[in-house]
Design an enzyme around this catalytic site. Structure first.
Site, PDB file in Angstrom:
ATOM      1  N   LYS A 102     -26.952 -43.628  -4.683  1.00 22.93           N
ATOM      2  CA  LYS A 102     -27.828 -44.629  -5.292  1.00 22.93           C
ATOM      3  C   LYS A 102     -28.174 -45.709  -4.277  1.00 22.93           C
ATOM      4  CE  LYS A 102     -26.505 -44.720 -10.167  1.00 22.93           C
ATOM      5  NZ  LYS A 102     -25.978 -45.640 -11.180  1.00 22.93           N
ATOM      6  N   GLU A 119     -23.861 -46.261 -14.695  1.00 19.87           N
ATOM      7  CA  GLU A 119     -23.991 -47.702 -14.514  1.00 19.87           C
ATOM      8  C   GLU A 119     -25.485 -47.989 -14.391  1.00 19.87           C
ATOM      9  OE1 GLU A 119     -22.724 -49.428 -10.802  1.00 19.87           O
ATOM     10  OE2 GLU A 119     -22.707 -51.455 -11.649  1.00 19.87           O
ATOM     11  N   ARG A 158     -19.421 -33.770  -6.751  1.00 18.47           N
ATOM     12  CA  ARG A 158     -20.792 -34.216  -6.960  1.00 18.47           C
ATOM     13  C   ARG A 158     -21.743 -33.282  -6.240  1.00 18.47           C
ATOM     14  NH1 ARG A 158     -20.184 -39.744  -5.417  1.00 18.47           N
ATOM     15  NH2 ARG A 158     -22.148 -40.011  -6.489  1.00 18.47           N
TER      16      ARG A 158
END
Length: 554
Positions: free
Chosen positions: A271, A34, A261
RNA sequence: UGCCCGAUAGUAUAAUGGUAGUACAUCAGACUCUGACUCUGAGUGUCUAGGUUCGAAUCCUGGUCGGGUAACCA
C-alpha cells in the site's frame, strides 16, 4: 459438511476443527482492511479466501474496518473498500463493523487488565522504551513503572484518557515478559496518545488502541472462529493468544491462521508503494488501469469473475513466491473469450481504396457477434470503397513468415471480400499513404466460389461510417519482474516508461456508438478492450485490457 | 545475532507413509473467415546429507538457501 474437500491447508484446518467439535461447529471469518488505501489484487485473494471459505462451510463473513490509527485513515478509503468488495461479488449483509465500534469495550478491558496487574502506564520516551526492549539476543530491561500499583495505574490511565498528557508522554503497556525470545511479548504497547480526530468517533478519544490490542478482541467479540491473515503476523500470534486468554470465558476461541500474501510479476503490492505512485504522479490515480488495485483492474476491463477465478487458481499456502502475471491474463482472456462482443477496430490505420468497387456504393455485411456464443447473434457492418486496415497488416517487402497483405497478395477482409493489393501509393518522401486494391465480387461474405484459399483474414473499418476513437494501450508498470526484490535499484527506477501508449487516431465500426462505460469487447485480432469512463458523447475512449495471444512470431 | 516460518518442473500448486499429478508459461502439431479459441503431443520437478521404514515429497536429525520479526503502523 462431511464431504467437503479442503482446497488448502486453511480449509483442512477448519475441517479438523469441526471434527474436534470446536466453536459449536460454527465457521465465521472476517475481512479486516485498514481504511488507509485502496484495495489491491492481494486483498482480492484474501476476500475470496475469507468469504469463499466461510461459504464453503456454511458460515459467515464480516467486513470489519481496522480503524485504530486516525492519523492514516479516511472515509474515502472506507467507501472505496466497500465498493470494491461488493463489486467482487461478496456480501457482508448486516455485518459491517469497525474496530472503533469497540473503543469503549477495549477501554474497559484495559481497565480490567490493569486491575489484574497485567498492564501499566509507562512515562518513558519512545527512544528509551525501544532501547529497553533489548535485542533478539539480549533480554530487555523492565520499565521503572512496571510494578506501579493497579490503583495508581488506574488513576493515570484515566487521566490519559481525559487528555491530561501530551502525545508521546506516556503509553499503556501489557505486562508480559521482557526476556521473551519473541520481541512482541516484551511488554507490548496497548494504547498511545493521539490528539487526532477519528473519522467515526470524532474527538471522543485521545488514546487509541494498537493493532495487537484491538484485533484479537474484535475477533472475539464478533464470534470469529478463524482469523485469517498474512504471514508477517505469524510472530504476533502468541500475543493474539495472550489477550484472548485474558478474555476467554467459554469454549469459544478465535484462532489466527496465516497464509502468504500475493505477489505478481512486474508490479508492486504494498500500500505504501501504491500510495507513492499515486501521490507522486507516476500514475494518474488509484484506479489507473496500470495499477494492481481492484479499482484499477476494474477500469482496465477485468471482470469480478476473472479475478475470483484467479484467486481460486493460485491457491493458498505459506510459501512466499511471485505469481506470473500471465496467470491473471489467462483468467481474463478465458472469461472474456466466452462473453465479449466482437468488434472491428483499426488502431493504426492505413487507407485502402478498392479501385474496382463503385464510388458512392455501400452495403452491409453480416458479422458474428461472438463465435463462442451463438445466442449473441449477428450484426451488420457497413462496407464501402474506402476502408482502413491496420498498418501492421501490410508489408511492402514481406518476410517468409508474413502472410498478410503485400503487393500482389490476396487476403480476406473479415466477413466481406477477398482483396488483392495492386499498388502502393507514396508521397514525395516515399512514405506510404494508401494502398490500391481490387476486390473480387464473387467472394462476398468471405468465401470464394472457386474454392481458392487465402492465408490471412484481416479486420477492417469502412472509412465513411467509421467512428473515430482513442485507444489506450497498457504495458507492465515495471520493467523488472520483481521490482521489490531488486537489490541494486529502487523500485521507482524500474518503472516502465512505456507503460501507457495513447493511440488517438483509431477507427471503430459504428456498432460501438453509445457503448456504456466499462463494457467489454474483443477487437478482432487485437485483444480485449473496454470503454473507459473518460468517454464522452463525442469521443469513445477504449482501454486495452489484454491482447490476444499472439503466435505470429513463429 | 535470537525467535518464528518456508523449500515439489520456468511460475503457482496437488499428492494426508504406497504409481510425483494439475494449471499457467514454453515448444511441436491439428483445426480455423480472429496468427484467437479449441484439440493433440512434448520437455522440464521433490534444496542437501544422513536416519526410521518393506516403502519417504511426506516422519526424525544436521546443513544450505529464502522469508518474517526487534514501529507510540496495520
Amino acid at each position: 459438511m462431511e464431504n467437503i474437500v479442503p482446497k488448502n491447508f486453511i480449509q483442512q484446518q477448519i475441517v479438523d476443527d469441526l471434527a474436534a467439535g470446536k466453536n459449536g461447529n460454527r465457521v465465521h471469518t472476517r475481512f479486516p482492511p485498514e481504511p488507509n488505501g485502496y484495495l489491491h489484487i492481494g486483498h482480492a485473494k484474501s476476500i475470496c479466501l475469507n468469504f469463499g471459505t466461510a461459504k464453503l462451510f456454511g458460515g459467515l463473513t464480516n467486513l470489519r474496518f481496522d480503524d485504530t490509527n486516525p492519523v492514516k485513515e479516511d472515509t474515502e478509503y472506507v467507501d472505496s473498500i466497500m465498493e470494491d468488495v461488493k463489486w467482487l461479488g461478496f456480501d457482508w449483509e448486516d455485518r459491517l463493523y469497525y474496530a472503533s465500534d469497540y473503543f469503549d469495550k477495549l477501554y474497559d478491558f484495559a481497565v480490567e487488565l490493569i486491575k489484574r496487574g497485567k498492564a501499566y502506564v509507562d512515562f518513558q520516551s519512545q527512544e528509551v522504551i525501544s532501547e529497553q526492549r533489548g535485542t533478539p539476543t539480549k533480554a530487555g530491561v523492565e520499565s521503572p513503572t512496571r510494578n506501579t500499583s493497579p490503583e495508581e495505574n488506574l488513576r493515570i490511565f484515566e487521566e490519559m484518557r481525559n487528555g491530561k498528557y501530551n502525545e508521546g508522554a506516556c503509553v499503556l503497556r501489557a505486562k508480559i515478559d521482557m526476556a521473551s525470545p519473541n520481541m512482541h511479548l516484551r511488554d507490548p504497547l496497548m494504547y498511545r496518545i493521539l490528539k487526532q480526530s477519528h473519522h467515526r468517533t470524532g474527538d471522543k478519544w485521545c488514546i487509541y488502541p494498537m493493532y495487537d490490542y484491538a484485533h484479537g478482541q474484535s475477533d472475539y467479540w464478533e464470534g470469529i472462529t478463524h482469523s485469517i491473515c498474512t504471514l508477517e503476523f505469524e510472530v504476533h500470534r502468541p500475543l493474539y493468544d495472550w489477550f484472548v486468554d485474558e478474555l476467554q470465558e467459554t469454549d469459544y476461541r478465535p484462532r489466527q491462521i496465516e497464509f502468504s500474501r500475493l505477489n505478481i510479476t512486474y508490479t508492486v503490492m504494498s500500500k505504501r508503494k501504491l500510495l507513492q505512485l499515486v501521490k507522486e504522479g507516476y500514475v494518474k490515480d488509484w484506479d489507473d488501469p496500470r495499477m494492481p488495485t481492484i479499482s484499477g483492474l476494474r477500469r482496465r476491463g477485468y471482470t469480478p469473475e476473472s479475478i475470483r477465478n484467479f484467486a481460486d487458481m493460485i491457491g493458498v499456502t505459506k510459501v512466499d513466491g511471485v505469481t506470473d502475471v500471465a496467470m491473471l491474463e489467462f483468467c481474463i482472456r478465458e472469461d472474456l473469450n466466452k462473453r465479449a462482443q466482437r468488434l472491428m477496430c483499426v488502431t493504426d490505420p492505413i487507407k485502402v481504396i478498392i479501385t474496382n468497387y463503385p464510388e458512392g456504393q455501400s452495403e452491409a455485411v453480416e458479422a458474428i457477434n461472438n463465435p463462442e456464443d451463438e445466442s449473441m447473434g449477428k450484426r451488420k457492418v457497413p462496407f464501402s470503397r474506402v476502408i482502413y486496415l491496420e498498418k501492421e497488416d501490410f508489408m511492402e517487402e514481406p518476410t517468409n513468415k508474413f502472410y498478410r497483405l503485400a503487393p500482389g497478395k490476396e487476403v480476406r477482409l473479415r466477413y466481406a471480400y477477398f482483396i488483392k493489393c495492386q499498388e502502393v501509393i507514396k508521397d514525395e518522401q516515399g512514405k506510404i499513404v494508401a494502398l490500391h486494391c481490387t476486390y473480387d465480387p464473387e467472394t462476398k461474405g468471405g468465401n470464394a466460389p472457386d474454392g481458392r484459399k487465402v492465408k490471412a483474414t484481416l479486420h477492417w473499418v469502412a472509412a465513411e461510417t467509421a467512428l473515430p476513437c482513442e485507444v489506450r494501450l497498457y504495458d507492465r508498470l515495471f520493467t523488472d519482474a520483481d521490482p521489490d526484490g531488486n537489490k541494486e535499484k529502487d523500485y521507482l527506477e524500474l518503472l516502465n516508461p512505456d507503460s501507457l501508449q495513447v493511440l488517438d487516431h483509431c477507427f471503430i465500426e459504428p456498432f460501438a456508438k453509445g457503448a456504456p462505460a466499462l463494457s467489454n469487447y474483443q477487437f478482432e485480432r487485437l485483444g480485449y478492450f473496454n470503454v473507459d469512463p473518460d468517454t464522452t458523447p463525442e469521443k469513445l475512449v477504449f482501454n486495452r485490457t489484454v491482447s490476444l495471444k499472439d503466435n505470429s512470431k513463429k
